[in-house]
Design a protein around this motif. Structure first.
Motif, PDB file in Angstrom:
ATOM      1  N   ASP A 213       6.768   3.415  -9.592  1.00  0.00           N
ATOM      2  CA  ASP A 213       6.451   2.858 -10.906  1.00  0.00           C
ATOM      3  C   ASP A 213       7.643   2.111 -11.479  1.00  0.00           C
ATOM      4  O   ASP A 213       7.496   1.149 -12.199  1.00  0.00           O
ATOM      5  N   ASP A 214       8.822   2.601 -11.168  1.00  0.00           N
ATOM      6  CA  ASP A 214      10.052   2.016 -11.685  1.00  0.00           C
ATOM      7  C   ASP A 214      10.864   1.536 -10.492  1.00  0.00           C
ATOM      8  O   ASP A 214      11.210   2.321  -9.604  1.00  0.00           O
ATOM      9  N   LEU A 215      11.190   0.254 -10.469  1.00  0.00           N
ATOM     10  CA  LEU A 215      11.866  -0.330  -9.315  1.00  0.00           C
ATOM     11  C   LEU A 215      13.207   0.345  -9.032  1.00  0.00           C
ATOM     12  O   LEU A 215      13.502   0.684  -7.886  1.00  0.00           O
ATOM     13  N   MET A 216      14.007   0.569 -10.054  1.00  0.00           N
ATOM     14  CA  MET A 216      15.327   1.174  -9.852  1.00  0.00           C
ATOM     15  C   MET A 216      15.203   2.625  -9.371  1.00  0.00           C
ATOM     16  O   MET A 216      15.913   3.049  -8.472  1.00  0.00           O
ATOM     17  N   ALA A 217      14.268   3.357  -9.956  1.00  0.00           N
ATOM     18  CA  ALA A 217      14.076   4.753  -9.548  1.00  0.00           C
ATOM     19  C   ALA A 217      13.508   4.818  -8.139  1.00  0.00           C
ATOM     20  O   ALA A 217      13.914   5.666  -7.336  1.00  0.00           O
ATOM     21  N   CYS A 218      12.609   3.930  -7.843  1.00  0.00           N
ATOM     22  CA  CYS A 218      11.956   3.953  -6.528  1.00  0.00           C
ATOM     23  C   CYS A 218      12.955   3.650  -5.413  1.00  0.00           C
ATOM     24  O   CYS A 218      12.968   4.311  -4.394  1.00  0.00           O
TER      25      CYS A 218
ATOM     26  N   PRO B  46      14.035   8.580  -1.492  1.00  0.00           N
ATOM     27  CA  PRO B  46      13.847   8.457  -0.040  1.00  0.00           C
ATOM     28  C   PRO B  46      12.415   8.055   0.353  1.00  0.00           C
ATOM     29  O   PRO B  46      12.201   7.491   1.422  1.00  0.00           O
ATOM     30  N   ARG B  47      11.465   8.315  -0.521  1.00  0.00           N
ATOM     31  CA  ARG B  47      10.073   7.978  -0.179  1.00  0.00           C
ATOM     32  C   ARG B  47       9.747   6.502  -0.393  1.00  0.00           C
ATOM     33  O   ARG B  47       8.685   6.021  -0.029  1.00  0.00           O
ATOM     34  N   CYS B  48      10.680   5.749  -0.988  1.00  0.00           N
ATOM     35  CA  CYS B  48      10.426   4.342  -1.331  1.00  0.00           C
ATOM     36  C   CYS B  48      10.298   3.496  -0.062  1.00  0.00           C
ATOM     37  O   CYS B  48      11.223   3.415   0.754  1.00  0.00           O
ATOM     38  N   PRO B  49       9.157   2.829   0.115  1.00  0.00           N
ATOM     39  CA  PRO B  49       8.957   2.006   1.301  1.00  0.00           C
ATOM     40  C   PRO B  49       9.436   0.559   1.101  1.00  0.00           C
ATOM     41  O   PRO B  49       9.407  -0.228   2.044  1.00  0.00           O
TER      42      PRO B  49
ATOM     43  N   VAL C  82       0.843  -1.198   0.000  1.00  0.00           N
ATOM     44  CA  VAL C  82       0.000   0.000   0.000  1.00  0.00           C
ATOM     45  C   VAL C  82       0.878   1.247   0.000  1.00  0.00           C
ATOM     46  O   VAL C  82       0.630   2.205  -0.740  1.00  0.00           O
ATOM     47  N   GLN C  83       1.934   1.238   0.806  1.00  0.00           N
ATOM     48  CA  GLN C  83       2.849   2.380   0.852  1.00  0.00           C
ATOM     49  C   GLN C  83       3.536   2.585  -0.496  1.00  0.00           C
ATOM     50  O   GLN C  83       3.743   3.714  -0.931  1.00  0.00           O
ATOM     51  N   ALA C  84       3.896   1.478  -1.157  1.00  0.00           N
ATOM     52  CA  ALA C  84       4.546   1.579  -2.475  1.00  0.00           C
ATOM     53  C   ALA C  84       3.594   2.184  -3.492  1.00  0.00           C
ATOM     54  O   ALA C  84       3.987   3.038  -4.296  1.00  0.00           O
ATOM     55  N   VAL C  85       2.331   1.778  -3.455  1.00  0.00           N
ATOM     56  CA  VAL C  85       1.331   2.345  -4.362  1.00  0.00           C
ATOM     57  C   VAL C  85       1.141   3.829  -4.055  1.00  0.00           C
ATOM     58  O   VAL C  85       1.141   4.671  -4.957  1.00  0.00           O
ATOM     59  N   ASP C  86       1.000   4.154  -2.771  1.00  0.00           N
ATOM     60  CA  ASP C  86       0.805   5.550  -2.367  1.00  0.00           C
ATOM     61  C   ASP C  86       2.007   6.427  -2.712  1.00  0.00           C
ATOM     62  O   ASP C  86       1.858   7.614  -3.010  1.00  0.00           O
ATOM     63  N   ALA C  87       3.208   5.848  -2.684  1.00  0.00           N
ATOM     64  CA  ALA C  87       4.419   6.618  -2.999  1.00  0.00           C
ATOM     65  C   ALA C  87       4.611   6.784  -4.501  1.00  0.00           C
ATOM     66  O   ALA C  87       5.496   7.520  -4.933  1.00  0.00           O
TER      67      ALA C  87
END
Length: 96
Positions: free
Chosen positions: A81-86, A90-93, A73-78
């Protein structure tokens, strides 16, 4: 199980006790017990202790699934979209 008798039409005819055992096995499987666990329970009946252990296992799985859900849910909310960029943001959960 021994080979069951057959009807004139070739259908297997199981004794009632065999049907009861099969129903019990299927019920135990629906509750999360493996065939190995069912066989052990039939060989050494300790239903309460086995059920308590299975309940603890289920509770751990539920807790793990809740943690996974919360992270997703946190990943969707953050907006991940791109695993490497995420993972670089810093917001990547996601736990990398």
């Amino acid at each position: 199980m021994e080979e069951p008798r057959r009807s004139n039409g070739g259908h297997r005819l199981y004794p009632e006790e065999t049907v009861t055992v099969l129903r019990m096995i299927k019920a135990a499987q629906r509750l999360g017990f493996t065939l190995e666990e069912v066989a052990e329970a039939m060989a050494q009946p300790r239903l309460r202790s086995r059920t308590v252990a299975k309940l603890a296992e289920v509770e751990r799985k539920i807790a793990d699934l809740h943690a996974i859900r919360e992270t997703l849910v946190q990943a969707v909310d953050a907006g991940c979209d791109d695993l490497m960029a995420c993972t670089a943001a810093p917001r990547c959960p996601l736990p990398f």
